[in-house]
Design an enzyme around this catalytic site. Structure first.
Site, PDB file in Angstrom:
ATOM      1  N   HIS A  57     -18.417  -1.809   3.777  1.00  0.00           N
ATOM      2  CA  HIS A  57     -18.974  -0.538   4.432  1.00  0.00           C
ATOM      3  C   HIS A  57     -20.150   0.030   3.980  1.00  0.00           C
ATOM      4  O   HIS A  57     -19.885   0.298   2.654  1.00  0.00           O
ATOM      5  CB  HIS A  57     -17.983   0.646   4.587  1.00  0.00           C
ATOM      6  CG  HIS A  57     -16.828   0.188   5.568  1.00  0.00           C
ATOM      7  ND1 HIS A  57     -15.561   0.844   5.482  1.00  0.00           N
ATOM      8  CD2 HIS A  57     -16.612  -0.679   6.484  1.00  0.00           C
ATOM      9  CE1 HIS A  57     -14.916   0.161   6.370  1.00  0.00           C
ATOM     10  NE2 HIS A  57     -15.311  -0.777   6.925  1.00  0.00           N
ATOM     11  N   GLU A  99     -20.688   3.221   1.687  1.00  0.00           N
ATOM     12  CA  GLU A  99     -19.692   3.790   0.763  1.00  0.00           C
ATOM     13  C   GLU A  99     -20.044   3.070  -0.624  1.00  0.00           C
ATOM     14  O   GLU A  99     -19.825   2.034  -0.953  1.00  0.00           O
ATOM     15  CB  GLU A  99     -18.327   3.247   1.386  1.00  0.00           C
ATOM     16  CG  GLU A  99     -18.047   3.785   2.544  1.00  0.00           C
ATOM     17  CD  GLU A  99     -16.776   3.146   3.216  1.00  0.00           C
ATOM     18  OE1 GLU A  99     -15.998   2.441   2.310  1.00  0.00           O
ATOM     19  OE2 GLU A  99     -16.424   3.570   4.374  1.00  0.00           O
ATOM     20  N   GLU A 110     -10.069   3.744  -2.582  1.00  0.00           N
ATOM     21  CA  GLU A 110     -11.065   4.484  -1.909  1.00  0.00           C
ATOM     22  C   GLU A 110     -11.367   5.388  -3.379  1.00  0.00           C
ATOM     23  O   GLU A 110     -10.463   6.088  -3.851  1.00  0.00           O
ATOM     24  CB  GLU A 110     -10.458   5.398  -0.796  1.00  0.00           C
ATOM     25  CG  GLU A 110      -9.895   4.556   0.287  1.00  0.00           C
ATOM     26  CD  GLU A 110     -10.873   4.490   1.595  1.00  0.00           C
ATOM     27  OE1 GLU A 110     -12.162   4.935   1.120  1.00  0.00           O
ATOM     28  OE2 GLU A 110     -10.690   3.765   2.464  1.00  0.00           O
ATOM     29  N   HIS A 152     -13.726   1.242  -1.559  1.00  0.00           N
ATOM     30  CA  HIS A 152     -14.486   1.932  -0.435  1.00  0.00           C
ATOM     31  C   HIS A 152     -14.720   3.324  -0.971  1.00  0.00           C
ATOM     32  O   HIS A 152     -14.814   3.619  -2.215  1.00  0.00           O
ATOM     33  CB  HIS A 152     -13.413   1.963   0.674  1.00  0.00           C
ATOM     34  CG  HIS A 152     -13.260   0.502   1.230  1.00  0.00           C
ATOM     35  ND1 HIS A 152     -13.866   0.088   2.781  1.00  0.00           N
ATOM     36  CD2 HIS A 152     -12.793  -0.552   1.079  1.00  0.00           C
ATOM     37  CE1 HIS A 152     -13.754  -0.926   2.892  1.00  0.00           C
ATOM     38  NE2 HIS A 152     -13.010  -1.365   2.044  1.00  0.00           N
TER      39      HIS A 152
END
Length: 560
Positions: free
Chosen positions: A171, A174, A359, A280
């Protein structure tokens, strides 16, 4: 009645016209929109996720999502109230360094321009030619490179070491992991020979690091800055919804495989990754399989253990509140929110690679001044996770007569499910079965050989159990050459799709029941790899047949 029908038609036409006008205004100067809306537990998020890209779902059922113009049009038809938010890629102008600026850095509080990124990657190779090889696995739609750094003690050779992959920023907005992975490359290379732990990891693991998996998204605003970075690729597609899915098939998002997806799928086919992690941003949590369905992974205990180790190590080195949400820093993907087409499930199911989604920052594009702190929170956990691929049960599988390495299945009895078993790989015949601490019975098998089962194999956490195996060949097994011409996995198959791979192009694929009934027929279109829909097959044993080089070849397939 006629007047009422006409009035309804006029209202519907007016509503459609109003929606179209709103859409045109919203997307007048943007390619994607970031927005939020509230749902209740009855809202069909699975259905919504086919139109929009869900980014996060809070415990209070507030949804954050992205959409391109087409997807947002579909969303607006639902009549759900929403609020458009400032795009995460435009929250601030980050500190950027160009090619000249990155030459003599003394801190990692910056983001590189695209040209500086490319220069940094190839400079790693130039500075450490015996340890590092940098290469491109392909070019994006806008001509940017998907670069990978391979790091190992003998970079010109293949030594049968476990292959490990870190990849970040699929992404494009990110970006924390992007810089942290560049720094991780630098840390491993400069620490080799002086830091005993780093030296051992580089000596024992074949390490691959891809810092930037979506350069078109990250540099959407131009090569000089990541300001204006977007989630999607240049074609407006979420790359982390674009992979074949074990439940929802080869194209779960309704889009063709994107250029980046194809390059990464080919990259995975060319390697035998034992473990990987996909970095991410937007929250702080270790997200482990599965994402697509509620069934827990066969190795759920192992996943909880390694994710707990990651988060607990972070907690010992970060301020209070960092990575403490969810289950104190870890979560099962489906229990958070379900997605289809994610790379995590693709790698686990179709490549038997243990990949989780990491994340690492609540803010997607953090100020560059915060990058050193996030490095300090995470780098020890990066090492811990990568080191896990050295543990579990490992060894070599060879032919008992010739001593040659062979590919064989490693299957833990009364344990495996959903493609969790692994295979040895050539050229060394090495295998790596990562397992939680316990006792196991493990079967080693290959077509044309007598299988062997070892009972009471002891596994301890953070230790390796070495089990070399010699398989005895069955003489005069006429089926063996046919079985070797194509592979199907997982087999047994419990999901809705299996993967077929042959050594040449395949035409028709047919599946028959054991009483000869035709249960499935499809055509690959001339490729040598296919994802076969077996969702309509009942549990049982089947024969799958294909034609290769004018000859009909077949294998048994078990459907659970």
């Amino acid at each position: 009645m006629l007047r009422k029908t006409i009035l309804i038609s006029i209202l519907l036409s007016f509503t459609a016209f109003a929606i179209a006008q709103d859409i045109d205004n919203i997307f007048k100067d943007r390619s994607e929109v970031y927005f939020t809306f509230d749902v209740n537990t009855d809202t069909d998020l699975q259905s919504l996720s086919r139109a929009i890209s869900i980014d996060n779902v809070t415990p209070e059922m507030q949804v954050f999502a992205y959409a391109n113009k087409k997807g947002f049009s579909e969303f607006m038809k639902r009549g759900i109230s929403y609020t458009i938010l400032q795009h995460p890629g435009t929250l601030h102008h980050p500190r950027m360094l160009d090619v000249a600026g990155v030459k003599n850095i003394d801190s990692w509080d910056f983001y590189p321009t695209y040209d500086a990124y490319v220069d940094m990657m190839y400079q790693f190779e130039a500075d450490f030619p015996e340890l590092c090889d940098v290469f491109s696995i392909g070019t994006t739609n806008e001509g940017r490179e998907l670069l990978v750094a391979r790091i190992t003690d003998n970079v010109s050779q293949s030594e049968g070491e476990p292959e490990f992959l870190y990849t970040s920023t699929m992404h494009g907005d990110e970006t924390t992991g992007y810089v942290l992975m560049l720094r991780y490359i630098d840390y491993l290379l400069n620490g080799y020979g002086t830091n005993a732990r780093l030296t051992n990891l580089v000596d024992e693991i074949d390490i691959y690091i891809n810092p930037l998996a979506n350069p078109d998204g990250a540099y959407h605003g131009g090569n000089s800055s990541i300001y204006g970075a977007i989630r999607f690729n240049a074609m407006g597609v979420d790359l982390n919804r674009n992979y074949p899915d074990p439940e929802d098939g080869p194209h779960p998002d309704g889009n063709a495989w994107q250029t980046e997806t194809v390059h990464f799928m080919n990259f995975a086919e060319e390697h035998n990754f034992v473990m990987s992690a996909n970095l991410h941003g937007g929250t702080e949590v270790c997200n482990y399989p599965w994402d697509t369905w509620s069934t827990l992974a066969a190795d759920n205990n192992w996943w909880v253990y390694v994710c707990r180790e990651y988060a607990d190590t972070v907690h010992a080195n970060a301020p209070g509140g960092y990575m403490t949400g969810y289950n104190n820093g870890i979560t099962n993907g489906y229990q958070w929110y379900s997605i289809a087409g994610g790379r995590q499930d693709y790698m686990n199911y179709f490549h038997q690679c243990r990949e989780f989604t990491l994340e690492i920052s609540d803010v997607k594009l953090i100020p560059a001044s915060q990058l050193p702190a996030h490095w300090n929170y995470n780098y020890r956990s990066f090492l811990n996770y990568m080191e896990q691929c050295l543990f579990g049960v490992r060894g070599k599988i060879t032919d008992s007569a010739s001593g040659d390495a062979i590919t064989a299945e490693v299957f833990v009895l009364n344990h495996e499910s959903d493609s969790s078993w692994v295979y040895s790989s050539l050229p060394g015949g090495n295998y790596h079965r990562l397992l939680f601490e316990s006792f196991y019975s493990i079967r080693y098998s290959k077509s044309g050989y007598y299988s062997q089962t070892f009972d009471n194999v002891i596994v301890h956490d953070r230790e390796a159990t070495v089990q070399d195996v010699e398989l005895v060949k069955i003489m005069f097994d006429i089926d063996e050459p046919l079985a070797e011409t194509f592979s199907i996995y997982p087999n047994p198959v419990s999901g809705n799709y299996l993967k077929l791979k042959a050594n040449q192009s395949v035409g028709d694929i047919t599946i028959y029941s054991m009483n000869g009934e035709l249960c499935h027929k499809s055509n690959t279109g001339g490729t040598n790899t296919a994802f076969v829909d077996v969702s309509k097959l009942n549990a049982g044993t089947y024969i799958i047949k294909i034609v290769l080089d004018g000859k009909l070849v077949q294998q048994k397939m078990i459907r659970h």
